[in-house]
Design an enzyme around this catalytic site. Structure first.
Site, mmCIF file in Angstrom:
data_model
loop_
_atom_site.group_PDB
_atom_site.id
_atom_site.type_symbol
_atom_site.label_atom_id
_atom_site.label_comp_id
_atom_site.label_asym_id
_atom_site.label_seq_id
_atom_site.Cartn_x
_atom_site.Cartn_y
_atom_site.Cartn_z
ATOM 1 N N GLU A 197 -10.365 -0.956 -0.786
ATOM 2 C CA GLU A 197 -9.453 -0.898 -1.933
ATOM 3 C C GLU A 197 -10.005 -1.517 -3.220
ATOM 4 O O GLU A 197 -9.381 -2.378 -3.827
ATOM 5 C CB GLU A 197 -8.111 -1.549 -1.550
ATOM 6 C CG GLU A 197 -7.490 -0.864 -0.337
ATOM 7 C CD GLU A 197 -6.224 -1.539 0.186
ATOM 8 O OE1 GLU A 197 -5.805 -2.551 -0.401
ATOM 9 O OE2 GLU A 197 -5.672 -1.053 1.185
ATOM 10 N N ASN A 238 -13.215 2.143 2.289
ATOM 11 C CA ASN A 238 -11.859 2.537 2.700
ATOM 12 C C ASN A 238 -10.861 2.335 1.549
ATOM 13 O O ASN A 238 -10.882 1.289 0.887
ATOM 14 C CB ASN A 238 -11.469 1.638 3.891
ATOM 15 C CG ASN A 238 -10.193 2.050 4.581
ATOM 16 O OD1 ASN A 238 -10.014 3.219 4.920
ATOM 17 N ND2 ASN A 238 -9.295 1.100 4.801
ATOM 18 N N HIS A 274 -1.629 6.986 3.638
ATOM 19 C CA HIS A 274 -0.239 6.518 3.668
ATOM 20 C C HIS A 274 0.567 7.505 2.818
ATOM 21 O O HIS A 274 0.575 7.412 1.591
ATOM 22 C CB HIS A 274 -0.119 5.107 3.083
ATOM 23 C CG HIS A 274 -0.804 4.057 3.903
ATOM 24 N ND1 HIS A 274 -0.368 3.711 5.161
ATOM 25 C CD2 HIS A 274 -1.893 3.279 3.648
ATOM 26 C CE1 HIS A 274 -1.155 2.749 5.652
ATOM 27 N NE2 HIS A 274 -2.086 2.479 4.761
ATOM 28 N N GLU A 303 -5.522 5.124 8.233
ATOM 29 C CA GLU A 303 -4.255 4.372 8.291
ATOM 30 C C GLU A 303 -3.053 5.305 8.150
ATOM 31 O O GLU A 303 -2.126 5.064 7.384
ATOM 32 C CB GLU A 303 -4.218 3.307 7.173
ATOM 33 C CG GLU A 303 -5.421 2.382 7.175
ATOM 34 C CD GLU A 303 -5.336 1.262 6.155
ATOM 35 O OE1 GLU A 303 -4.254 1.029 5.572
ATOM 36 O OE2 GLU A 303 -6.365 0.603 5.929
ATOM 37 N N ASP A 305 0.271 7.257 8.069
ATOM 38 C CA ASP A 305 1.716 7.270 8.323
ATOM 39 C C ASP A 305 2.384 8.089 7.234
ATOM 40 O O ASP A 305 1.800 8.339 6.183
ATOM 41 C CB ASP A 305 2.354 5.866 8.469
ATOM 42 C CG ASP A 305 1.999 4.883 7.376
ATOM 43 O OD1 ASP A 305 1.698 5.311 6.247
ATOM 44 O OD2 ASP A 305 2.043 3.668 7.637
HETATM 45 O O1 G3I Z 1 0.420 -14.446 9.503
HETATM 46 C C1 G3I Z 1 1.618 -14.781 8.793
HETATM 47 C C2 G3I Z 1 2.459 -15.651 9.624
HETATM 48 O O2 G3I Z 1 1.792 -16.858 9.855
HETATM 49 C C3 G3I Z 1 3.795 -15.879 8.907
HETATM 50 O O3 G3I Z 1 4.642 -16.607 9.714
HETATM 51 C C4 G3I Z 1 4.456 -14.553 8.552
HETATM 52 C C5 G3I Z 1 5.738 -14.785 7.763
HETATM 53 O O4 G3I Z 1 5.946 -13.843 6.773
HETATM 54 O O5 G3I Z 1 3.568 -13.807 7.790
HETATM 55 C C6 G3I Z 1 2.355 -13.511 8.448
HETATM 56 O O6 G3I Z 1 1.513 -12.798 7.618
HETATM 57 C C7 G3I Z 1 1.812 -11.426 7.446
HETATM 58 C C8 G3I Z 1 0.604 -10.640 7.902
HETATM 59 O O7 G3I Z 1 0.794 -9.261 7.633
HETATM 60 C C9 G3I Z 1 0.303 -10.811 9.374
HETATM 61 O O8 G3I Z 1 1.383 -10.390 10.142
HETATM 62 C C10 G3I Z 1 2.089 -11.170 5.993
HETATM 63 O O9 G3I Z 1 3.288 -11.805 5.609
HETATM 64 C C11 G3I Z 1 2.175 -9.693 5.718
HETATM 65 O O10 G3I Z 1 2.241 -9.493 4.320
HETATM 66 C C12 G3I Z 1 0.943 -8.987 6.267
HETATM 67 O O11 G3I Z 1 1.073 -7.619 5.999
HETATM 68 C C13 G3I Z 1 -0.052 -6.823 6.313
HETATM 69 C C14 G3I Z 1 -0.626 -6.257 5.041
HETATM 70 O O12 G3I Z 1 -1.704 -5.386 5.352
HETATM 71 C C15 G3I Z 1 -1.163 -7.346 4.121
HETATM 72 O O13 G3I Z 1 -1.841 -6.820 3.061
HETATM 73 C C16 G3I Z 1 0.419 -5.693 7.192
HETATM 74 O O14 G3I Z 1 0.834 -6.223 8.453
HETATM 75 C C17 G3I Z 1 -0.702 -4.685 7.403
HETATM 76 O O15 G3I Z 1 -0.197 -3.545 8.042
HETATM 77 C C18 G3I Z 1 -1.262 -4.263 6.062
HETATM 78 O O16 G3I Z 1 -2.343 -3.391 6.275
HETATM 79 C C19 G3I Z 1 -2.953 -2.844 5.099
HETATM 80 C C20 G3I Z 1 -4.391 -2.560 5.430
HETATM 81 O O17 G3I Z 1 -5.007 -3.726 5.925
HETATM 82 C C21 G3I Z 1 -5.149 -2.031 4.229
HETATM 83 N N1 G3I Z 1 -4.465 -0.872 3.660
HETATM 84 C C22 G3I Z 1 -3.054 -1.026 3.369
HETATM 85 C C23 G3I Z 1 -2.323 -1.513 4.627
HETATM 86 C C24 G3I Z 1 -0.873 -1.580 4.380
HETATM 87 O O18 G3I Z 1 -0.583 -2.542 3.393
#
Ligand code: G3I
Length: 387
Positions: A197, A238, A274, A303, A305
């Protein structure tokens, strides 16, 4: 920076900006939905019947067996992003992950904040657990991701922002991280998303801390560092919103073309995919895949969906089926496009519910782990690809 990513996903084609959904609200929504049994059961009457995994319409199409067996027979890689907490605690989730997919991608646990939470101290536990799971189930692993502006650990983000590290130190930190991670997983990763990105929707470079401190060549450096330690892993750039012909995919095209010309070890382009039913299917998709393939690059849909603005209606479901079908068939029509990964296979664990208020139902499985009819559409696209 993270907000800008969220917004830019939505800004495409004039889509309205959304705010990330607060966790508490989400938790409530998920709980009530879980009680209803399925995430998109918001309106009775439009709920689809779930399909059986190995029978039904597919049997008529001549197929028995899992999606994975279809992919294996066609020599295709078909994967899902995996949430390690759910994998460790939910048997249904783990069973579907192993039975229906021949590849897995860590949704979060190989990202910088997960593997190097403090400088030089690596925590491989969750990432290793996924690699083990994949080994046990004879699956490929897509590594995700080495250099990204998001999900950086605080020590790194704040250290760079506060001027704690000089540019040469930032360069060394990036290289050390790539080398350490790529070495740790050497021989176990089929494809790596080396860089993630790096562009805005306009096609301009995203002004990340990496770009600011290291200048234009940081991407080439990242690929070279990864290749030096794991020369057999295929290395990918990516990004999202680069499915069709648009200023952003033009910029990615120009980047990867230059990297190839300069002899930088890049093997492919990851097209995140996406999509959303309130948006048209990306115009110029076939043309875009063709131009990347003509550069001698591999293409992966990394990715996938297709989210829906709730409530779900029959028309939106039909639109979603058509977008999944077009996405799969278009990829599989191109020889160089042989690796497709869903960004989670079920609505209950999909990132969509946390990031897009009022949208959901983006995946082919309900939150109760029953496949939706769109799963058959995906299966039929694979079986009908002639590969
Ligand atoms: O790990 C913390 C945890 O300690 C905490 O308790 C909890 C409370 O909110 O948050 C947890 O972190 C979260 C993390 O995922 C792990 O679960 C974050 O809040 C959350 O924002 C994060 O979201 C991820 C996101 O990337 C972050 O940018 C999504 O799960 C994940 O699906 C998403 O994936 C990205 C790809 O890597 C790149 N392309 C876009 C895609 C969708 O955004």
């Amino acid at each position: 920076l993270e907000n800008s990513v969220r917004n830019s996903i939505h800004q495409t084609l004039g889509e309205k900006k959304m705010r990330p959904v607060a966790r508490t609200v989400t938790a409530l929504a998920v709980a009530s939905v879980a009680a209803a049994g399925v995430l998109n059961a918001t309106r009775p009457g439009v709920q689809e019947k779930s399909v059986k995994l190995t029978a039904g319409p597919l049997a008529q199409a001549g197929s028995v067996g899992s999606m994975r067996s279809i992919a294996d027979q066609a020599d295709l890689k078909f994967g899902t992003a995996v949430n390690m907490d759910v994998l460790a605690s939910n048997e249904k989730y783990a069973t579907i992950t192993s039975k229906e997919f021949n590849s897995v991608t860590p949704e979060n646990v190989m990202k910088w904040e997960s593997v190097e939470p403090s400088r030089g101290n690596y925590d491989w536990s969750k990432a290793d657990a996924l690699v083990e799971f994949a080994k046990k189930n004879n699956q490929f692993v897509r590594g995700h991701t080495l250099v990204w502006h998001s999900q950086m650990p605080d020590w790194l983000k704040n250290g760079i922002k506060d001027g704690e590290f000089s540019p040469p130190e930032v360069r060394k930190i990036m290289k050390d991280h790539i080398v350490t991670v790529a070495k740790h997983f050497k021989g176990k990763i089929k494809q790596w998303d080396v860089a993630n990105e790096a562009f805005n929707e306009s096609g301009s470079e995203r002004y990340t801390l990496w770009r600011e401190y290291l200048g234009k060549n940081y991407l080439a450096d990242a690929f070279r560092s990864a290749h030096a330690v794991d020369p057999k892993a295929k290395l990918f750039y990516n990004d999202f919103n680069i499915e069709g012909m648009n200023p952003k995919s033009d910029a990615v095209y120009a980047l990867v073309k230059k990297l190839k010309t300069d002899g930088v070890p890049i093997d492919g382009v990851g097209i995140q995919s996406h999509l959303a039913t309130q948006l048209p299917f990306p115009p110029g998709y076939a043309e875009n895949l063709k131009r990347f393939a003509e550069l001698g690059l591999e293409i992966s849909l990394t990715e996938v969906d297709v989210r829906i603005e709730l409530p779900v209606t029959s028309a939106k479901i039909a639109n979603q089926k058509s977008q999944y079908q077009e996405l799969f068939a278009g990829c599989l029509a191109v020889k160089e496009c042989d690796y497709i990964t869903l960004w989670g296979f079920d609505d209950g664990n999909s990132w969509i519910r946390d990031w897009f208020g009022g949208e959901g139902s983006a995946t082919p499985f309900y939150a109760n782990y029953k496949p939706k009819p769109v799963w058959s559409v995906i299966k039929n696209s694979m079986m009908g690809s002639g590969r």
